[in-house]
Design a protein around this motif. Structure first.
Motif, PDB file in Angstrom:
ATOM      1  N   LEU A   3       0.856  -1.193   0.000  1.00  0.00           N
ATOM      2  CA  LEU A   3       0.000   0.000   0.000  1.00  0.00           C
ATOM      3  C   LEU A   3       0.891   1.242   0.000  1.00  0.00           C
ATOM      4  N   LEU A  31     -13.141   5.227   4.777  1.00  0.00           N
ATOM      5  CA  LEU A  31     -12.896   3.793   4.694  1.00  0.00           C
ATOM      6  C   LEU A  31     -14.015   3.049   5.418  1.00  0.00           C
ATOM      7  N   ILE A  38      -8.893  -0.315  -0.968  1.00  0.00           N
ATOM      8  CA  ILE A  38      -7.544  -0.842  -0.700  1.00  0.00           C
ATOM      9  C   ILE A  38      -6.923  -1.382  -1.991  1.00  0.00           C
ATOM     10  N   VAL A  39      -7.751  -2.016  -2.829  1.00  0.00           N
ATOM     11  CA  VAL A  39      -7.256  -2.507  -4.117  1.00  0.00           C
ATOM     12  C   VAL A  39      -6.824  -1.322  -4.989  1.00  0.00           C
ATOM     13  N   LYS A  42      -3.552   0.042  -3.770  1.00  0.00           N
ATOM     14  CA  LYS A  42      -2.421  -0.813  -4.126  1.00  0.00           C
ATOM     15  C   LYS A  42      -2.005  -0.582  -5.578  1.00  0.00           C
ATOM     16  N   HIS A  43      -3.009  -0.357  -6.442  1.00  0.00           N
ATOM     17  CA  HIS A  43      -2.717  -0.116  -7.857  1.00  0.00           C
ATOM     18  C   HIS A  43      -2.358   1.342  -8.146  1.00  0.00           C
TER      19      HIS A  43
END
Lengths: 292, 156
Positions: A3, A31, A38-39, A42-43
């Motif tokens: 992250l 959140l 979260i995905v 991460k990307h």
């Protein structure tokens, strides 16, 4: 994948959350279950400096139906909605939509409020919520406002929520006990995959064979936002619905849809499937209503 | 980004640690506690290899920011056996040959455990639904379903 760096803020009161959103305006994201954000983080599709978590604020995780309407708190998880005995009895289409989203592991974390705030055109809870005439309660420091879910979606990833607002509750009106409702999700891998086409249909027969006093049809995944097809609904109301009438209504839904081509399907195929799935969803909803 | 203190109960023991806030629960379990039975694969909530049980529910630990796990009770695959005595699900997986490479197995077993804890006599459809979020690339699903059935109804 790691992250990106962020500060994790965990307010314990709504007031405190409003203050944090105001102080970190433009740099903070709310959140809830985290299964989408979260995905994205991460990307690196999204890199908020602050995450303001709702998980430590008491009394946001509830499913109530005390005064006839269903009230779903911001932190109610999809599995709790999908498995809830009262939701399954009186708002079965919504329980079914909740269970059609992702894996058990995702539904144990993900919330329905988060599913609609994320505003994916294929959000599986949206068509059923709109068909049920649901509304959202948006709270901010200045007070609260109530908005129909149908007006909440503005485009892919875009909603009517304003800076500083929190979606606190989803309200679903009582369903007519004569009505049957069905959410048909057409996807290659069931709940694990996104919908190619989603159709929510609620039918209220009026006792006279083949006649419906009310019909609601809402499409998902085939427009920038979920789309209620009122013209198709009208085409099915207060008349004897035979194959030809249903075919005509399904064609209207197909013509109104404006899908894109992506990895899951071409736009042309999606359009054709809108017609097929609208017909199927109507028949399924009608048979559920008749079984009552 | 300052570090924060978390207290998490894992397999019966409380662990307190000073962690980076952008750590996931999966990273904490594997890298802080060295419990490497929980696997990292897709790392975006699609494959289920990182499944563990948090407060009685199966979750993808790769999608849980560590601060959200603060104060929670976690069970990982390492928490199932009692010494040399394997958990009924572990025995059933071995007996049915329900694994080939074994990488998905911890996640499969944790999803199955969460199912059986809440629903001790699941139907085949319920078993398949419970492991729908766990991908096995050796494609040995039939034996896995058989193993869960056996664990639910052990032969006397």
């Amino acid at each position: 994948m790691r992250l990106p760096k962020f500060e994790h803020l965990q307010p314990t009161r709504l007031d405190e959350a409003f203050d944090l959103l105001e102080r970190h305006k433009g740099e903070a994201k709310l959140l809830a279950g985290g299964t989408d954000i979260i995905v994205r983080m991460k990307h690196r599709m999204m890199t908020p400096k602050y995450l303001v978590s709702l998980s430590r604020i008491p009394d946001l995780d509830y499913i109530r139906s005390d005064d006839g309407a269903l009230k779903i708190g911001a932190m109610a998880r999809l599995n709790d909605i999908g498995d809830h005995p009262v939701v399954n009895k009186d708002w079965a289409i919504l329980a079914q939509a909740a269970r059609s989203i992702g894996s058990v592991q995702s539904r144990n974390r993900a919330t329905m409020a988060g599913n609609i705030c994320n505003a994916s055109p294929s959000a599986d809870s949206a068509p059923s919520l709109i068909a049920l005439n649901s509304q959202v309660v948006l709270v901010s420091k200045g007070g609260e406002r109530i908005l129909p879910v149908e007006e909440f979606f503005k485009g892919p990833g875009e909603t009517a929520i304003k800076a500083g607002e929190i979606l606190k509750e989803i309200q679903v009106p009582k369903m007519n006990p004569k009505s049957g409702g069905y959410y048909l999700k057409y996807s290659m891998r069931g709940a694990m995959d996104l919908a190619i086409v989603g159709v929510a249909c609620i039918v209220t027969p009026n006792g006279k064979a083949g006649y419906c006093e009310d019909v609601r049809i809402v499409l998902g995944a085939v427009c920038p936002t979920p789309l209620r097809i009122r013209e198709a609904e009208e085409a099915l109301k207060n008349k004897a619905v035979d194959e030809a009438v249903l075919e005509k209504a399904a064609r209207i839904a197909m013509d109104e849809s404006c899908p894109i081509s992506d990895v899951r399907s071409s736009a042309e195929y999606r359009k054709k499937m809108v017609k097929v799935m609208t017909r199927r969803a109507f028949n399924k909803a009608l048979s559920l209503a008749k079984a009552k | 980004m300052e570090k924060k203190i978390v207290k998490i109960k894992v397999n019966g023991d409380w662990h307190e640690a000073l962690v980076k806030q952008n750590m996931t629960l999966l990273e904490f379990i594997r890298e802080e506690l060295n419990l490497t039975g929980t696997k990292e694969a897709c790392d975006e909530g699609e494959c289920g290899a990182c499944t563990l049980i948090m407060d009685g529910r199966s979750v993808n630990s790769c999608l849980v920011p560590i601060m959200e796990a603060n104060g929670k009770e976690i069970t990982t695959i390492e928490g199932l056996a009692k010494g040399q005595d394997l958990h009924p699900l572990q025995k059933a997986f071995i007996e049915n040959g329900a694994l080939q490479c074994g990488f998905c197995t911890p996640g499969m077993i944790m999803s199955s455990k969460a199912l059986l804890d809440n629903n001790p006599k699941p139907t085949e459809a319920e078993i398949k639904g419970a492991i729908a979020g766990n991908i096995c690339r050796c494609t040995g699903y039939n034996m896995i379903v058989e193993a869960v059935k056996m664990a639910a109804e052990p032969k006397s």
